[in-house]
Design a protein around this motif. Structure first.
Motif, mmCIF file in Angstrom:
data_model
loop_
_atom_site.group_PDB
_atom_site.id
_atom_site.type_symbol
_atom_site.label_atom_id
_atom_site.label_comp_id
_atom_site.label_asym_id
_atom_site.label_seq_id
_atom_site.Cartn_x
_atom_site.Cartn_y
_atom_site.Cartn_z
ATOM 1 N N ASN A 138 0.789 -1.235 0.000
ATOM 2 C CA ASN A 138 0.000 0.000 0.000
ATOM 3 C C ASN A 138 0.825 1.292 0.000
ATOM 4 O OD1 ASN A 138 -2.459 -1.497 0.220
ATOM 5 N ND2 ASN A 138 -2.034 -1.763 2.415
ATOM 6 N N ASP A 139 2.150 1.180 -0.059
ATOM 7 C CA ASP A 139 3.036 2.355 0.026
ATOM 8 C C ASP A 139 2.803 3.135 1.322
ATOM 9 O OD1 ASP A 139 4.294 1.885 -2.384
ATOM 10 O OD2 ASP A 139 2.807 3.010 -3.535
ATOM 11 N N GLU A 140 2.472 2.399 2.377
ATOM 12 C CA GLU A 140 2.228 3.031 3.674
ATOM 13 C C GLU A 140 2.942 2.263 4.784
ATOM 14 O OE1 GLU A 140 -1.959 3.156 4.343
ATOM 15 O OE2 GLU A 140 -2.346 4.662 2.790
ATOM 16 N N VAL A 141 3.202 2.978 5.887
ATOM 17 C CA VAL A 141 3.717 2.347 7.116
ATOM 18 C C VAL A 141 3.004 3.013 8.280
ATOM 19 C CG1 VAL A 141 6.000 1.788 6.184
ATOM 20 C CG2 VAL A 141 5.641 3.991 7.288
ATOM 21 N N SER A 142 3.076 2.419 9.454
ATOM 22 C CA SER A 142 2.406 3.014 10.608
ATOM 23 C C SER A 142 3.141 4.266 11.065
ATOM 24 C CB SER A 142 2.334 2.004 11.755
ATOM 25 O OG SER A 142 3.621 1.782 12.294
ATOM 26 N N THR A 143 2.390 5.170 11.686
ATOM 27 C CA THR A 143 2.967 6.431 12.169
ATOM 28 C C THR A 143 4.028 6.172 13.232
ATOM 29 O OG1 THR A 143 0.896 7.591 11.717
ATOM 30 C CG2 THR A 143 2.439 8.648 13.232
ATOM 31 N N SER A 144 3.748 5.274 14.136
ATOM 32 C CA SER A 144 4.712 4.972 15.210
ATOM 33 C C SER A 144 5.999 4.384 14.636
ATOM 34 C CB SER A 144 4.099 4.002 16.221
ATOM 35 O OG SER A 144 3.762 2.777 15.596
ATOM 36 N N PHE A 145 5.854 3.582 13.592
ATOM 37 C CA PHE A 145 7.034 2.981 12.980
ATOM 38 C C PHE A 145 7.922 4.030 12.315
ATOM 39 C CE2 PHE A 145 9.066 1.589 9.042
ATOM 40 C CZ PHE A 145 9.970 0.666 9.542
ATOM 41 N N ILE A 146 7.329 4.881 11.479
ATOM 42 C CA ILE A 146 8.145 5.859 10.753
ATOM 43 C C ILE A 146 8.777 6.857 11.715
ATOM 44 C CG2 ILE A 146 6.351 7.567 10.228
ATOM 45 C CD1 ILE A 146 9.142 6.288 7.862
ATOM 46 N N LYS A 147 8.066 7.171 12.815
ATOM 47 C CA LYS A 147 8.635 8.058 13.826
ATOM 48 C C LYS A 147 9.865 7.412 14.461
ATOM 49 C CE LYS A 147 7.576 10.421 18.150
ATOM 50 N NZ LYS A 147 6.552 10.672 19.204
ATOM 51 N N ASP A 148 9.724 6.161 14.828
ATOM 52 C CA ASP A 148 10.838 5.432 15.442
ATOM 53 C C ASP A 148 11.974 5.231 14.436
ATOM 54 O OD1 ASP A 148 12.109 4.108 17.511
ATOM 55 O OD2 ASP A 148 11.361 2.153 16.880
ATOM 56 N N TRP A 149 11.609 4.947 13.190
ATOM 57 C CA TRP A 149 12.599 4.724 12.125
ATOM 58 C C TRP A 149 13.503 5.936 11.936
ATOM 59 C CZ3 TRP A 149 14.368 0.767 9.294
ATOM 60 C CH2 TRP A 149 15.027 1.020 8.066
ATOM 61 N N ARG A 150 12.891 7.114 11.928
ATOM 62 C CA ARG A 150 13.663 8.330 11.649
ATOM 63 C C ARG A 150 14.330 8.924 12.886
ATOM 64 N NH1 ARG A 150 9.402 10.822 7.197
ATOM 65 N NH2 ARG A 150 10.001 9.371 5.543
ATOM 66 N N SER A 151 13.645 8.892 14.019
ATOM 67 C CA SER A 151 14.197 9.546 15.213
ATOM 68 C C SER A 151 15.159 8.648 15.991
ATOM 69 C CB SER A 151 13.056 9.996 16.146
ATOM 70 O OG SER A 151 12.342 8.860 16.620
ATOM 71 N N THR A 152 14.997 7.347 15.841
ATOM 72 C CA THR A 152 15.828 6.427 16.630
ATOM 73 C C THR A 152 16.739 5.572 15.759
ATOM 74 O OG1 THR A 152 14.094 6.299 18.310
ATOM 75 C CG2 THR A 152 15.802 4.589 18.355
ATOM 76 N N VAL A 153 16.157 4.847 14.814
ATOM 77 C CA VAL A 153 16.927 3.895 14.006
ATOM 78 C C VAL A 153 17.998 4.621 13.187
ATOM 79 C CG1 VAL A 153 16.837 2.195 12.154
ATOM 80 C CG2 VAL A 153 15.039 2.239 13.902
ATOM 81 N N ILE A 154 17.575 5.595 12.391
ATOM 82 C CA ILE A 154 18.528 6.284 11.512
ATOM 83 C C ILE A 154 19.586 7.030 12.319
ATOM 84 C CG2 ILE A 154 18.784 8.164 9.835
ATOM 85 C CD1 ILE A 154 16.209 7.259 8.515
ATOM 86 N N THR A 155 19.165 7.756 13.350
ATOM 87 C CA THR A 155 20.138 8.539 14.130
ATOM 88 C C THR A 155 21.142 7.652 14.857
ATOM 89 O OG1 THR A 155 18.555 8.647 15.967
ATOM 90 C CG2 THR A 155 18.604 10.514 14.430
ATOM 91 N N SER A 156 20.675 6.517 15.353
ATOM 92 C CA SER A 156 21.599 5.622 16.071
ATOM 93 C C SER A 156 22.616 4.994 15.115
ATOM 94 C CB SER A 156 20.825 4.530 16.816
ATOM 95 O OG SER A 156 20.150 3.675 15.908
ATOM 96 N N SER A 197 12.019 6.780 2.468
ATOM 97 C CA SER A 197 12.272 8.226 2.372
ATOM 98 C C SER A 197 11.084 8.996 1.794
ATOM 99 C CB SER A 197 13.519 8.487 1.511
ATOM 100 O OG SER A 197 13.327 7.987 0.193
ATOM 101 N N ASP A 198 10.202 8.318 1.060
ATOM 102 C CA ASP A 198 9.072 9.008 0.430
ATOM 103 C C ASP A 198 7.855 9.104 1.351
ATOM 104 O OD1 ASP A 198 8.793 6.230 0.336
ATOM 105 O OD2 ASP A 198 7.361 6.353 -1.340
ATOM 106 N N ILE A 199 7.954 8.486 2.530
ATOM 107 C CA ILE A 199 6.837 8.527 3.463
ATOM 108 C C ILE A 199 6.797 9.896 4.161
ATOM 109 C CG2 ILE A 199 5.851 7.532 5.570
ATOM 110 C CD1 ILE A 199 5.620 5.667 3.231
ATOM 111 N N THR A 200 5.644 10.563 4.115
ATOM 112 C CA THR A 200 5.504 11.847 4.794
ATOM 113 C C THR A 200 5.072 11.610 6.241
ATOM 114 O OG1 THR A 200 3.218 12.009 4.041
ATOM 115 C CG2 THR A 200 4.895 13.068 2.681
#
Length: 205
Positions: A138-156, A197-200
């Protein structure tokens, strides 16, 4: 020798010896000088030959010493490079083990690609798998996931890639649906690839 010839000439002049005797004695004196000269020349030639041999031997010895020295230096450099290389490999493997211990990833360092492959484990593997499937369909992910992905996963991962052991290496989060593909690639703190990266995402909510 000149004195001998003078005395001989004086004897002839005084009539004490004949011309034949004078000539014979004179030849003997002169022959002695020639013989002496030959001996001197022979000794000089021998000395020169010995000097040449010593010089040649000395040059040969220097060549051997230089060759041995160069070989030793090359061997030392090769061993030093090998030790440094092995130390770097050990440092990177230690970092992989440290990340495995501290996070919800199993990390493997692949020396041939100079890459840290991160495989999600536990609950995070389940969440990552679910969102990868949702994104694929569906070209979608959950809000909690993308938040964690960008603020925690990528930064770490960015922080890890800038540590001494991680500099210059690729840090890859592998796709749990296909472990030969990557979801995220970071090198020296910079994001090289990000599947999501395309997820808003509204950071105000």
């Amino acid at each position: 020798m000149e004195e001998q010839l003078k005395k001989l000439r004086s004897l002839l002049n005084d009539g004490l010896i004949t011309n034949e005797e004078y000539n014979s004695l004179r030849n003997n004196i002169l022959s002695g000088e020639k013989s002496l000269n030959k001996e001197i020349l022979g000794e000089q030639a021998t000395d020169k030959s010995n000097v040449d041999k010593l010089s040649s031997t000395s040059q040969f010895n220097w060549k051997i010493l230089i060759a041995v020295g160069i070989t030793a230096i090359v061997a030392i450099l090769a061993v030093s490079i090998l030790i440094i290389h092995n130390n770097k490999l050990n440092d990177k493997r230690d970092l992989a083990q440290q990340i495995t211990n501290d996070t919800n990833y199993t990390v493997k360092y692949v020396a041939s690609r100079d890459a840290f492959e991160c495989f999600a484990s536990g609950d995070w593997q389940t969440e990552l798998t679910n969102n990868v499937e949702e994104y694929a369909s569906n070209d979608e992910v959950s809000t909690s996931f993308i938040k964690d992905w960008r603020s925690t996963v990528i930064t770490s991962i960015q922080a890890r890639s800038q540590e001494r052991q991680g500099k210059g290496s690729r840090f890859e989060i592998m796709n749990p649906e296909n472990e030969k593909k990557t979801l995220l690639v970071i090198k020296d703190g910079k994001v090289v690839e990000d599947t999501f990266s395309d997820i808003t995402y509204d950071y105000n909510n």
